[in-house]
Scaffold this motif. Structure first.
Motif, PDB file in Angstrom:
ATOM      1  N   CYS A  96       0.824  -1.221   0.000  1.00 29.82           N
ATOM      2  CA  CYS A  96       0.000   0.000   0.000  1.00 29.82           C
ATOM      3  C   CYS A  96       0.852   1.264   0.000  1.00 29.82           C
ATOM      4  CB  CYS A  96      -0.934   0.005   1.205  1.00 29.82           C
ATOM      5  SG  CYS A  96      -0.099   0.053   2.802  1.00 29.82           S
ATOM      6  N   TYR A 113       3.402   3.681  -2.153  1.00 29.54           N
ATOM      7  CA  TYR A 113       3.793   3.986  -3.527  1.00 29.54           C
ATOM      8  C   TYR A 113       4.875   5.063  -3.505  1.00 29.54           C
ATOM      9  CZ  TYR A 113      -0.875   1.982  -3.792  1.00 29.54           C
ATOM     10  OH  TYR A 113      -1.980   1.187  -3.606  1.00 29.54           O
ATOM     11  N   ASP A 119      -1.778   4.158   0.966  1.00 26.53           N
ATOM     12  CA  ASP A 119      -3.204   3.897   0.814  1.00 26.53           C
ATOM     13  C   ASP A 119      -3.712   3.276   2.118  1.00 26.53           C
ATOM     14  OD1 ASP A 119      -5.759   3.323   0.090  1.00 26.53           O
ATOM     15  OD2 ASP A 119      -5.255   2.163  -1.696  1.00 26.53           O
ATOM     16  N   SER A 173      -6.667   2.646   2.957  1.00 27.39           N
ATOM     17  CA  SER A 173      -7.767   1.699   2.785  1.00 27.39           C
ATOM     18  C   SER A 173      -7.237   0.269   2.659  1.00 27.39           C
ATOM     19  CB  SER A 173      -8.590   2.053   1.546  1.00 27.39           C
ATOM     20  OG  SER A 173      -7.817   1.920   0.359  1.00 27.39           O
ATOM     21  N   GLU A 181     -13.109   9.096   5.421  1.00 29.20           N
ATOM     22  CA  GLU A 181     -13.538   9.787   4.208  1.00 29.20           C
ATOM     23  C   GLU A 181     -14.767   9.099   3.633  1.00 29.20           C
ATOM     24  OE1 GLU A 181     -12.238  12.494   3.182  1.00 29.20           O
ATOM     25  OE2 GLU A 181     -10.286  12.579   4.186  1.00 29.20           O
ATOM     26  N   ASP A 239     -15.178   9.061   0.355  1.00 30.66           N
ATOM     27  CA  ASP A 239     -14.658   8.495  -0.886  1.00 30.66           C
ATOM     28  C   ASP A 239     -13.398   7.707  -0.569  1.00 30.66           C
ATOM     29  OD1 ASP A 239     -13.896   7.835  -3.410  1.00 30.66           O
ATOM     30  OD2 ASP A 239     -13.693   9.881  -4.159  1.00 30.66           O
ATOM     31  N   ILE A 240     -13.350   6.449  -0.973  1.00 28.36           N
ATOM     32  CA  ILE A 240     -12.216   5.593  -0.641  1.00 28.36           C
ATOM     33  C   ILE A 240     -10.929   6.088  -1.281  1.00 28.36           C
ATOM     34  CG2 ILE A 240     -12.486   3.994  -2.582  1.00 28.36           C
ATOM     35  CD1 ILE A 240     -11.843   1.725  -0.634  1.00 28.36           C
ATOM     36  N   HIS A 241     -11.018   6.814  -2.369  1.00 31.92           N
ATOM     37  CA  HIS A 241      -9.810   7.324  -3.019  1.00 31.92           C
ATOM     38  C   HIS A 241      -9.116   8.392  -2.168  1.00 31.92           C
ATOM     39  CE1 HIS A 241     -12.238   5.687  -6.389  1.00 31.92           C
ATOM     40  NE2 HIS A 241     -11.055   5.271  -6.826  1.00 31.92           N
ATOM     41  N   GLU A 242      -9.881   9.054  -1.298  1.00 31.71           N
ATOM     42  CA  GLU A 242      -9.303  10.085  -0.444  1.00 31.71           C
ATOM     43  C   GLU A 242      -8.451   9.499   0.686  1.00 31.71           C
ATOM     44  OE1 GLU A 242      -9.455  13.284  -1.031  1.00 31.71           O
ATOM     45  OE2 GLU A 242     -10.679  12.961  -2.815  1.00 31.71           O
ATOM     46  N   THR A 256      -5.956   7.613   0.190  1.00 29.52           N
ATOM     47  CA  THR A 256      -4.568   7.561  -0.274  1.00 29.52           C
ATOM     48  C   THR A 256      -3.938   8.911   0.019  1.00 29.52           C
ATOM     49  OG1 THR A 256      -5.133   5.985  -2.020  1.00 29.52           O
ATOM     50  CG2 THR A 256      -3.053   7.179  -2.239  1.00 29.52           C
ATOM     51  N   HIS A 257      -3.087   8.959   1.029  1.00 31.60           N
ATOM     52  CA  HIS A 257      -2.473  10.210   1.464  1.00 31.60           C
ATOM     53  C   HIS A 257      -1.138  10.396   0.761  1.00 31.60           C
ATOM     54  CE1 HIS A 257      -4.812  10.246   5.560  1.00 31.60           C
ATOM     55  NE2 HIS A 257      -5.599  10.086   4.504  1.00 31.60           N
ATOM     56  N   GLU A 258      -1.010  11.510   0.043  1.00 32.11           N
ATOM     57  CA  GLU A 258       0.242  11.833  -0.623  1.00 32.11           C
ATOM     58  C   GLU A 258       1.228  12.411   0.379  1.00 32.11           C
ATOM     59  OE1 GLU A 258       0.941  11.034  -3.691  1.00 32.11           O
ATOM     60  OE2 GLU A 258      -1.079  10.342  -4.221  1.00 32.11           O
TER      61      GLU A 258
END
Length: 203
Positions: free
Chosen positions: A65, A67, A96, A98, A125, A127-130, A132-134
């Motif tokens: 998870c 990247y 990520d 999630s 969140e 939205d599951i895409h949110e 993923t913390h950059e």
């Protein structure tokens, strides 16, 4: 002796009455924040300056998870005749949450202390895409990382601190010796100058 009929009900009602008269201990979240243990695993913070893009955290992650993207930059030689050096520059570091199972392996294997646990857990969140913390968001979590506990005063001094203190004492002694030699030279030069002035002043 057979039990008295209704004794179980009486005991149950007695427990209920005792409980009703006691003060409630329920924490009314979110109005009252919970007192978390010092080593709570909430979210992972990134100290970007310590990251060397060694990829150990991404390789050891069981959930894959993490990247990481990077590129190489070549720096000119520090001295004439030296060779150029290349270093990895971090472009992307994302986690990520999630997929993350909060095992902490990435934090344990990091050899440069770039990842830390933060007790913050309120980052749900819709939205599951949110999730993923950059790296910018991971850097913000660093401000919530608590300070490490104080060392036991009776514990042995770490070898790194002892070595650093020894090197600092050696450097301080060397500088003091150089300063003393410099002062001695200045004193000798002053005396020589005074002798020359006395000789030049004689008829």
């Amino acid at each position: 002796m057979p039990p008295i009929p209704g004794s179980g009900l009486a005991k149950g009602l007695a427990v209920t009455l005792r409980t009703m008269t006691k003060k409630t201990v329920t924490a009314q979240y979110p109005d009252t924040q919970p007192e978390l243990p010092p080593r709570s695993r909430g979210v992972i913070g990134l100290f970007e300056e310590n990251c060397t893009v060694c990829m150990l955290c991404a390789r050891e992650c069981p959930d894959w998870c993490i990247y990481i993207d990077s590129h190489k930059e070549t720096s000119p030689p520090a001295a004439p005749g030296g060779r150029e050096r290349s270093r990895n520059v971090l472009d992307r570091f994302a986690i990520d949450f999630s997929l993350c199972m909060y095992c902490g392996i990435c934090i344990e294997v990091c050899p440069f202390d770039a990842l830390f646990w933060s007790p913050e857990f309120e980052y749900a969140e819709t939205d599951i895409h949110e999730l993923t913390h950059e790296r910018d968001k991971l850097r913000e979590w660093m401000w919530t990382v608590p300070e490490p506990p104080a060392l036991d005063p009776a514990a042995e001094e770490p070898k790194e601190i002892a070595a650093a203190r020894k090197a600092a004492d050696k450097l301080a002694a060397q500088r003091a010796k150089e300063q003393q030699e410099r002062q001695q030279q200045q004193k000798e030069q002053k005396e020589q100058q005074e002798q020359q002035d006395e000789k030049g002043g004689n008829p």
